[in-house]
Design a protein around this motif. Structure first.
Motif, PDB file in Angstrom:
ATOM      1  N   ILE A 176      -1.683 -10.613  -6.318  1.00 21.40           N
ATOM      2  CA  ILE A 176      -1.689 -10.126  -4.928  1.00 21.40           C
ATOM      3  C   ILE A 176      -0.850 -11.037  -4.042  1.00 21.40           C
ATOM      4  O   ILE A 176      -0.068 -10.573  -3.203  1.00 21.40           O
ATOM      5  CB  ILE A 176      -3.134 -10.039  -4.398  1.00 21.40           C
ATOM      6  CG1 ILE A 176      -3.943  -9.035  -5.242  1.00 21.40           C
ATOM      7  CG2 ILE A 176      -3.145  -9.607  -2.932  1.00 21.40           C
ATOM      8  CD1 ILE A 176      -5.424  -9.002  -4.921  1.00 21.40           C
ATOM      9  N   ASP A 221      -9.761 -12.889   1.629  1.00 17.52           N
ATOM     10  CA  ASP A 221      -8.714 -12.119   2.306  1.00 17.52           C
ATOM     11  C   ASP A 221      -7.352 -12.747   2.046  1.00 17.52           C
ATOM     12  O   ASP A 221      -7.162 -13.961   2.241  1.00 17.52           O
ATOM     13  CB  ASP A 221      -8.963 -12.083   3.817  1.00 17.52           C
ATOM     14  CG  ASP A 221     -10.028 -11.072   4.209  1.00 17.52           C
ATOM     15  OD1 ASP A 221     -10.239 -10.118   3.442  1.00 17.52           O
ATOM     16  OD2 ASP A 221     -10.659 -11.252   5.266  1.00 17.52           O
ATOM     17  N   ILE A 271      -1.843   3.901   0.043  1.00 19.18           N
ATOM     18  CA  ILE A 271      -2.834   2.872  -0.291  1.00 19.18           C
ATOM     19  C   ILE A 271      -3.662   3.236  -1.525  1.00 19.18           C
ATOM     20  O   ILE A 271      -3.873   2.392  -2.399  1.00 19.18           O
ATOM     21  CB  ILE A 271      -3.734   2.572   0.929  1.00 19.18           C
ATOM     22  CG1 ILE A 271      -2.912   1.853   2.001  1.00 19.18           C
ATOM     23  CG2 ILE A 271      -4.941   1.726   0.522  1.00 19.18           C
ATOM     24  CD1 ILE A 271      -3.674   1.542   3.279  1.00 19.18           C
ATOM     25  N   LEU A 314      -0.833  -5.153  -9.480  1.00 19.05           N
ATOM     26  CA  LEU A 314      -2.038  -4.748  -8.757  1.00 19.05           C
ATOM     27  C   LEU A 314      -3.009  -4.008  -9.667  1.00 19.05           C
ATOM     28  O   LEU A 314      -4.227  -4.117  -9.504  1.00 19.05           O
ATOM     29  CB  LEU A 314      -1.664  -3.868  -7.550  1.00 19.05           C
ATOM     30  CG  LEU A 314      -0.945  -4.575  -6.403  1.00 19.05           C
ATOM     31  CD1 LEU A 314      -0.648  -3.593  -5.270  1.00 19.05           C
ATOM     32  CD2 LEU A 314      -1.779  -5.742  -5.867  1.00 19.05           C
ATOM     33  N   LYS A 324     -10.359  -4.109  -1.505  1.00 19.87           N
ATOM     34  CA  LYS A 324     -10.184  -3.198  -0.376  1.00 19.87           C
ATOM     35  C   LYS A 324      -8.878  -3.556   0.345  1.00 19.87           C
ATOM     36  O   LYS A 324      -8.547  -4.740   0.473  1.00 19.87           O
ATOM     37  CB  LYS A 324     -11.381  -3.332   0.566  1.00 19.87           C
ATOM     38  CG  LYS A 324     -11.427  -2.327   1.696  1.00 19.87           C
ATOM     39  CD  LYS A 324     -12.699  -2.517   2.518  1.00 19.87           C
ATOM     40  CE  LYS A 324     -12.772  -1.543   3.673  1.00 19.87           C
ATOM     41  NZ  LYS A 324     -14.000  -1.764   4.487  1.00 19.87           N
ATOM     42  N   VAL A 325      -8.156  -2.541   0.801  1.00 17.09           N
ATOM     43  CA  VAL A 325      -6.860  -2.779   1.442  1.00 17.09           C
ATOM     44  C   VAL A 325      -6.824  -2.145   2.821  1.00 17.09           C
ATOM     45  O   VAL A 325      -7.231  -0.994   3.001  1.00 17.09           O
ATOM     46  CB  VAL A 325      -5.705  -2.196   0.593  1.00 17.09           C
ATOM     47  CG1 VAL A 325      -4.359  -2.496   1.249  1.00 17.09           C
ATOM     48  CG2 VAL A 325      -5.738  -2.741  -0.825  1.00 17.09           C
ATOM     49  N   THR A 326      -6.342  -2.910   3.804  1.00 20.16           N
ATOM     50  CA  THR A 326      -6.054  -2.369   5.139  1.00 20.16           C
ATOM     51  C   THR A 326      -4.610  -2.730   5.468  1.00 20.16           C
ATOM     52  O   THR A 326      -4.190  -3.875   5.253  1.00 20.16           O
ATOM     53  CB  THR A 326      -6.999  -2.945   6.207  1.00 20.16           C
ATOM     54  OG1 THR A 326      -6.935  -4.378   6.178  1.00 20.16           O
ATOM     55  CG2 THR A 326      -8.434  -2.508   5.949  1.00 20.16           C
ATOM     56  N   SER A 327      -3.865  -1.765   5.971  1.00 21.15           N
ATOM     57  CA  SER A 327      -2.453  -2.031   6.222  1.00 21.15           C
ATOM     58  C   SER A 327      -1.881  -1.018   7.189  1.00 21.15           C
ATOM     59  O   SER A 327      -2.379   0.109   7.300  1.00 21.15           O
ATOM     60  CB  SER A 327      -1.680  -1.987   4.891  1.00 21.15           C
ATOM     61  OG  SER A 327      -0.319  -2.272   5.091  1.00 21.15           O
ATOM     62  N   SER A 352      -0.257  -6.497   5.717  1.00 19.84           N
ATOM     63  CA  SER A 352      -1.370  -5.976   4.928  1.00 19.84           C
ATOM     64  C   SER A 352      -2.435  -7.041   4.721  1.00 19.84           C
ATOM     65  O   SER A 352      -2.148  -8.239   4.750  1.00 19.84           O
ATOM     66  CB  SER A 352      -0.876  -5.495   3.551  1.00 19.84           C
ATOM     67  OG  SER A 352       0.162  -4.558   3.661  1.00 19.84           O
ATOM     68  N   THR A 353      -3.658  -6.577   4.513  1.00 17.14           N
ATOM     69  CA  THR A 353      -4.761  -7.457   4.153  1.00 17.14           C
ATOM     70  C   THR A 353      -5.422  -6.916   2.891  1.00 17.14           C
ATOM     71  O   THR A 353      -5.936  -5.796   2.885  1.00 17.14           O
ATOM     72  CB  THR A 353      -5.802  -7.550   5.283  1.00 17.14           C
ATOM     73  OG1 THR A 353      -5.191  -8.111   6.450  1.00 17.14           O
ATOM     74  CG2 THR A 353      -6.971  -8.446   4.850  1.00 17.14           C
ATOM     75  N   PHE A 354      -5.368  -7.699   1.828  1.00 20.88           N
ATOM     76  CA  PHE A 354      -6.061  -7.368   0.588  1.00 20.88           C
ATOM     77  C   PHE A 354      -7.350  -8.185   0.550  1.00 20.88           C
ATOM     78  O   PHE A 354      -7.304  -9.420   0.539  1.00 20.88           O
ATOM     79  CB  PHE A 354      -5.197  -7.702  -0.630  1.00 20.88           C
ATOM     80  CG  PHE A 354      -4.118  -6.693  -0.908  1.00 20.88           C
ATOM     81  CD1 PHE A 354      -4.230  -5.813  -1.980  1.00 20.88           C
ATOM     82  CD2 PHE A 354      -2.993  -6.618  -0.103  1.00 20.88           C
ATOM     83  CE1 PHE A 354      -3.240  -4.872  -2.239  1.00 20.88           C
ATOM     84  CE2 PHE A 354      -1.991  -5.694  -0.352  1.00 20.88           C
ATOM     85  CZ  PHE A 354      -2.118  -4.809  -1.420  1.00 20.88           C
TER      86      PHE A 354
END
Length: 302
Positions: free
Chosen positions: A202, A230, A243, A266, A281-284, A290-292
Motif C-alpha cells: 500500500i 491509516d 474503489i 493490493l 477500507k478505502v476513502t479517496s 487517498s486513505t487506506f
C-alpha cells in the motif's frame, strides 16, 4: 351408549397417538440420516449408502445426489487449483536464472555503454517488473494452498512501522516525498512479516502515485476490537466507482497505465489482511489523495 361412544373415541385417540408416534420416529430417523450425510460431506468423508424406494427416501436420495455432485465439483476444483499452483512454482523456478542474468547483464551494460542509457534503463525496469510479478504470483499460490500461512501473535505496531520506513525511505527521498510515521505504543494480533508485506504494498502505491514534494503519512489508532492503521497520501486519488475494483487481481486503472506496476500488490495485501481476520477500507477523491485504512484485530493484552 355413552360408554360405547367413549370407547370408540378412545380407540381413535390411541390409534392416532400410535400412528403419530410411528411417523414421528420415521421422520426423526430420516432427519438424522440427512444430518449425518451433511456432516460427512462437510468433513469430506461422504460415502454412498443404501437407499430404499420408500416415499420418505426420495428426499434422502435427492440430498445424496446433490451432495455427491457438490463433493465431486469441489474435488475437481481443488485438483485444478493444485495443478495451477504447481505450474506457477515451476515457472518461477525456471525463470529465476534468466531474470537474474538479465539484471546482471543490464547493469553491466549500464556501466559500460553510455550511448543507450534510456534503452538499458527500460530493459532493467521491465526485468524488475517481471521479477516482481513472478514472486507475487508464487506468494499468492503458496498462501492459497496453505504452504505459507499467517501466524498472528501479539505484535508492536511501532516495530512494523520501523520496517516499513526502512524499506521505503530511499524511494520516498528520491521523489522528495515526506514519509511520516507517527509514534505509537499500540499492539495488534497479526503476523509481523506478512503484515509488513501488506502495508508495504500500500505504501509503495502511495509513493508511486504521489507527486514530488508531497506527503505520505502512516499512523495507528485504537478501536474496541481493532487497531486501525491509516496510510494517507496526497496523490492523484481514485475514482469512486473504481474503489471496489482496485483489489481485484491484475486490475489497473486506465488513469495509471503510464506508471510501472502489474496490479497485484493490493490484491495480495487484502488476502494477507483477511487471512488475519482483518479488513481494508478505502476513502479517496480524485486529485485529493487517498486513505487506506487497515484494520487488524486488537491484541488480547490491550
Amino acid at each position: 351408549m355413552i360408554e360405547l361412544i367413549i370407547l370408540i373415541v378412545g380407540i381413535f385417540v390411541l390409534s392416532g397417538i400410535f400412528w403419530h408416534s410411528i411417523f414421528y420416529q420415521k421422520e426423526k430417523k430420516l432427519l438424522n440420516r440427512l444430518q449425518q450425510m451433511l456432516d460427512c460431506a462437510i468433513d469430506g468423508e461422504l460415502e454412498r449408502t443404501e437407499i430404499s424406494e420408500e416415499k420418505y427416501s426420495a428426499l434422502e436420495n435427492s440430498m445424496k445426489q446433490h451432495l455427491d455432485s457438490s463433493f465431486l465439483a469441489r474435488k475437481n476444483q481443488q485438483e485444478e487449483k493444485e495443478v495451477i499452483q504447481k505450474l506457477i512454482s515451476d515457472i518461477a523456478h525456471q525463470t529465476l536464472t534468466p531474470i537474474s542474468n538479465l539484471k546482471i547483464y543490464g547493469e553491466i551494460l549500464s556501466e559500460t555503454n553510455h550511448e543507450n542509457q534510456e534503452e538499458i534503463a527500460t530493459i532493467l525496469e521491465q526485468t524488475e517488473k517481471l521479477d516482481f510479478l513472478i514472486q507475487s504470483l508464487v506468494k499468492l499460490s503458496r498462501m492459497e494452498s496453505g504452504i505459507i500461512a499467517v501466524h498472528p501473535e501479539d505484535t508492536a505496531i511501532a516495530q512494523m512501522f520501523a520496517s516499513v520506513q526502512q524499506q521505503f525511505n530511499v524511494k520516498a527521498m528520491e521523489k522528495d516525498i515526506s514519509l511520516n510515521l507517527f509514534d505509537t505504543d499500540l499492539h495488534a494480533m497479526c503476523d509481523a512479516k506478512w503484515t509488513v508485506e501488506a502495508l508495504g504494498n500500500i505504501v509503495d502505491n502511495a509513493i508511486k502515485y504521489t507527486a514530488c514534494g508531497e506527503n505520505v503519512q502512516i499512523k495507528a489508532e485504537q478501536y474496541s476490537f481493532f487497531v486501525k492503521i491509516d496510510i494517507i497520501d496526497d496523490g492523484i486519488g481514485i475514482e469512486k466507482e473504481e474503489i471496489p475494483k482496485i483489489f481485484g487481481r491484475f486490475y489497473r486503472s486506465m488513469s495509471v497505465t503510464d506508471q510501472p506496476g502489474v496490479g497485484i500488490g493490493l490484491f495480495l495485501a487484502r488476502e494477507i489482511i483477511q487471512a488475519q481476520k482483518g479488513y481494508i477500507k478505502v476513502t479517496s477523491e480524485t486529485g485529493q489523495g487517498s486513505t487506506f485504512s487497515v484494520f487488524l484485530p486488537v491484541s488480547k493484552t490491550e
